[in-house]
Scaffold this active site. Structure first.
Site, mmCIF file in Angstrom:
data_model
loop_
_atom_site.group_PDB
_atom_site.id
_atom_site.type_symbol
_atom_site.label_atom_id
_atom_site.label_comp_id
_atom_site.label_asym_id
_atom_site.label_seq_id
_atom_site.Cartn_x
_atom_site.Cartn_y
_atom_site.Cartn_z
ATOM 1 N N LYS A 224 2.856 15.777 -21.326
ATOM 2 C CA LYS A 224 1.906 14.856 -20.699
ATOM 3 C C LYS A 224 2.405 14.541 -19.308
ATOM 4 O O LYS A 224 3.477 13.975 -19.114
ATOM 5 C CB LYS A 224 1.791 13.574 -21.537
ATOM 6 C CG LYS A 224 0.459 12.830 -21.350
ATOM 7 C CD LYS A 224 0.218 12.256 -19.976
ATOM 8 C CE LYS A 224 1.169 11.135 -19.652
ATOM 9 N NZ LYS A 224 0.842 10.501 -18.311
ATOM 10 N N GLY A 276 10.504 6.851 -18.063
ATOM 11 C CA GLY A 276 9.640 5.838 -17.474
ATOM 12 C C GLY A 276 10.343 4.505 -17.390
ATOM 13 O O GLY A 276 11.574 4.422 -17.398
ATOM 14 N N SER A 277 9.579 3.462 -17.323
ATOM 15 C CA SER A 277 10.128 2.119 -17.163
ATOM 16 C C SER A 277 10.575 1.536 -18.495
ATOM 17 O O SER A 277 10.228 2.031 -19.570
ATOM 18 C CB SER A 277 9.076 1.194 -16.551
ATOM 19 O OG SER A 277 8.070 0.908 -17.504
ATOM 20 N N ALA A 280 7.461 0.323 -20.473
ATOM 21 C CA ALA A 280 6.747 1.418 -21.118
ATOM 22 C C ALA A 280 7.588 2.031 -22.224
ATOM 23 O O ALA A 280 7.058 2.438 -23.264
ATOM 24 C CB ALA A 280 6.369 2.477 -20.083
ATOM 25 N N GLY A 281 8.917 2.092 -22.034
ATOM 26 C CA GLY A 281 9.788 2.620 -23.067
ATOM 27 C C GLY A 281 9.739 1.801 -24.343
ATOM 28 O O GLY A 281 9.743 2.340 -25.455
ATOM 29 N N GLU A 298 14.583 7.827 -21.393
ATOM 30 C CA GLU A 298 15.359 7.737 -20.148
ATOM 31 C C GLU A 298 14.607 6.760 -19.269
ATOM 32 O O GLU A 298 13.515 7.054 -18.772
ATOM 33 C CB GLU A 298 15.499 9.120 -19.488
ATOM 34 C CG GLU A 298 16.552 9.172 -18.399
ATOM 35 C CD GLU A 298 16.012 8.764 -17.034
ATOM 36 O OE1 GLU A 298 16.297 7.611 -16.622
ATOM 37 O OE2 GLU A 298 15.317 9.560 -16.407
ATOM 38 N N CYS A 332 15.468 6.623 -10.441
ATOM 39 C CA CYS A 332 16.123 5.728 -11.390
ATOM 40 C C CYS A 332 17.629 5.673 -11.179
ATOM 41 O O CYS A 332 18.265 4.667 -11.495
ATOM 42 C CB CYS A 332 15.813 6.163 -12.818
ATOM 43 S SG CYS A 332 16.266 7.880 -13.173
#
Length: 528
Positions: A224, A276-277, A280-281, A298, A332
């Site tokens: 995705k 992602g953030s 969101a994680g 991650e 990141c």
């Protein structure tokens, strides 16, 4: 579920009505129109508009289930540069079903490892041959400087594919060992169907970090991709298609928040690998837990570069600067907190101020550019809001602090350096994901380690000292997943990942490869 609803790592971008911009040329095998998304000698202003009309599902370019589209906008010109279909839930169902069928049939997982290695090596070789085109496409979409982007966006991704090939060839997929009750056979088998969700800042690098080990392990996958950077994903689709993956093994879907969440929670998925953030994680874990789906996360970082009193300042400033403002601050692992001893604080502040002011801001496809535009207007607004917050908190703007006057068009923010920062300030604690760096003073080494460790994150970091062995001692004391001594590096043959809110699990190295394998113990009869 967006890749990051709060900003860092990939919030979803504009999508919806058809773009009135024109496109020419003949339709390609993926239903594309237009000559491609790379730039001519005119830089970003000379970008060709590209439209793709199909999705890559189960190893074939096919019409999408719905009519919704994603419009890709140049962060430099603020003009559309492409359009792709937005995957719908029905497309996710088709992709997962194809992956499930291919995995269960053994058409890929059942092949000898040597044959999987041969196929993935063709992907690696084709990726290497098209690295220039990939770098152009990524820079055009997310604003990362093309000069560093060739390394960060293309060649580093190729290195991930290359490293995974080496690791898979050497990995102990099956071994015998002596058990307490008799001999054992320990097997590592592919986990199954993988949902790989990647962000916009390093789309090909993170895709390789997930797909290379997953495919080599024998998994089938659904990738995705972020709505900000879907164009390079079509190039990847062509590469893997030409490499000869069996039907069903890989699908690539651009999608928005709702459809992303549907994929993560799909009962046909065995593992989710997400970059992602933190916000969101956490949502990924929540949704995946409904089916006890395995996850690798991650997430974000607020990494500290510690300059010790004995450091060579010329080397430290030159070594930290590119990685403090890397990918326009949208990384990141960026070294966004620089810790300076009070005994040399003024000298270090002066040098970093000069370094920040010397960075060339401009068109991401201009070879002279070192800092380009942020990926979207919302990212620019986020950075400017944090700069205003830093001023209110009492920090001093040493460099930058606004939008460059020379760039009236585009989502640009000046490389900004804050001095006199206290680690309790929000600008020192929260991941800004923009070109904003904090300079923090410390009294002694114990305080430096305490400040470096006083973070909700634990992804990366570095120390700069004349004594390498002492630097290694500092590295052992800071709770972070990756650390560098007198350099900044990310080696794909070692494990990469975070402590604390920076994630769960590891990518790269044998440890990252093992994330795509299940462990099976087989008891054997006693010998003799």
């Amino acid at each position: 579920m967006t890749d990051n609803p709060e900003g860092p790592h990939g919030p979803h971008g504009p999508h919806g009505p058809d773009n009135p911009g024109g496109s020419g040329g003949n339709a390609g095998s993926d239903g594309s129109a237009g000559p491609g998304g790379t730039a001519d000698s005119g830089g970003s202003a000379g970008l060709a508009y590209t439209e793709h009309r199909q999705l890559y599902i189960g190893g074939a370019f096919t019409d999408p289930a719905g009519a919704e589209t994603i419009e890709v906008v140049s962060p430099h010109t603020e003009r559309p540069i492409g359009r792709v279909p937005a995957a719908a839930r029905e497309d996710v169902d088709r992709a997962v079903r194809a992956a499930r069928e291919s995995f269960d049939s053994g058409v890929w997982a059942g092949l000898p490892l040597a044959e999987r290695i041969e196929t993935v090596a063709r992907i690696r070789d084709a990726f290497a041959a098209r690295s220039e085109e990939i770098a152009d496409l990524v820079s055009a979409q997310n604003g990362s400087p093309r000069t560093s982007g060739l390394l960060v966006q293309a060649l580093a991704a190729m290195m991930v594919w290359d490293s995974a090939l080496k690791i898979a060839a050497d990995f102990p997929h099956e071994e015998r060992r002596a058990g307490a009750l008799g001999p054992l056979l320990v097997r590592r088998e592919p986990v199954g169907v993988v949902a790989a969700v990647v962000p916009w800042n390093v789309p090909q690098f993170t895709a390789a970090a997930k797909l290379a080990p997953a495919l080599l392990a024998g998994c089938s996958a659904v990738l995705k991709v972020s709505p900000e950077t879907p164009l390079d994903a079509y190039l990847l689709a062509r590469i893997v298609d030409e490499a000869g993956l069996p039907p069903g093994v890989l699908s690539i879907l651009p999608a928005d928040r709702e459809v992303s969440e549907y994929l993560v929670g799909h009962p046909g998925v065995d593992k989710v690998s997400f970059t992602g953030s933190v916000a969101a994680g956490k949502r990924v874990m929540e949704v995946a837990s409904r089916h006890l789906t395995r996850v690798t996360l991650e997430l974000g970082g607020k990494s500290a570069a510690v300059i010790l009193p004995d450091a060579d300042l010329d080397a430290a400033v030159a070594g930290i600067t590119p990685f403090a403002w890397m990918i326009n601050g949208q990384a990141c692992v960026a070294q966004t907190r620089v810790l300076a001893p009070r005994s040399r604080y003024d000298e270090i502040a002066e040098r970093f101020t000069a370094a920040a002011e010397a960075l060339t801001v401009g068109d991401p496809l201009d070879p002279a550019t070192e800092v380009g535009p942020l990926v979207a207007e919302r990212q620019r607004r986020r950075s400017l809001d944090y700069i205003a917050l830093g001023r209110r908190e009492g920090a001093t703007v040493l460099a930058g602090g606004g939008c460059p006057a020379a760039m009236p068009t585009g989502w640009y923010v000046e490389p900004t350096l804050f001095g006199d920062v206290d680690n309790a300030m929000r600008i020192a604690r929260e991941e800004i994901f923009g070109p904003v760096v904090c300079l923090l003073p410390y009294e002694d080494e114990a305080e430096a380690v305490r400040i470096a460790d006083d973070s909700d994150y634990g992804l990366s970091g570095s120390v700069w000292t004349a004594d390498t062995e002492h630097g290694i001692d500092i590295a052992r004391r800071v709770r972070t997943g990756t650390y560098s001594v007198n350099t900044f590096s990310l080696d794909m043959l070692g494990p990469f990942g975070g402590y604390k809110n920076s994630g769960i699990g590891r990518e790269f190295g044998p440890e990252g490869y093992a994330e795509y394998l299940e462990q099976k113990m087989i008891h054997l009869p006693a010998e003799g």
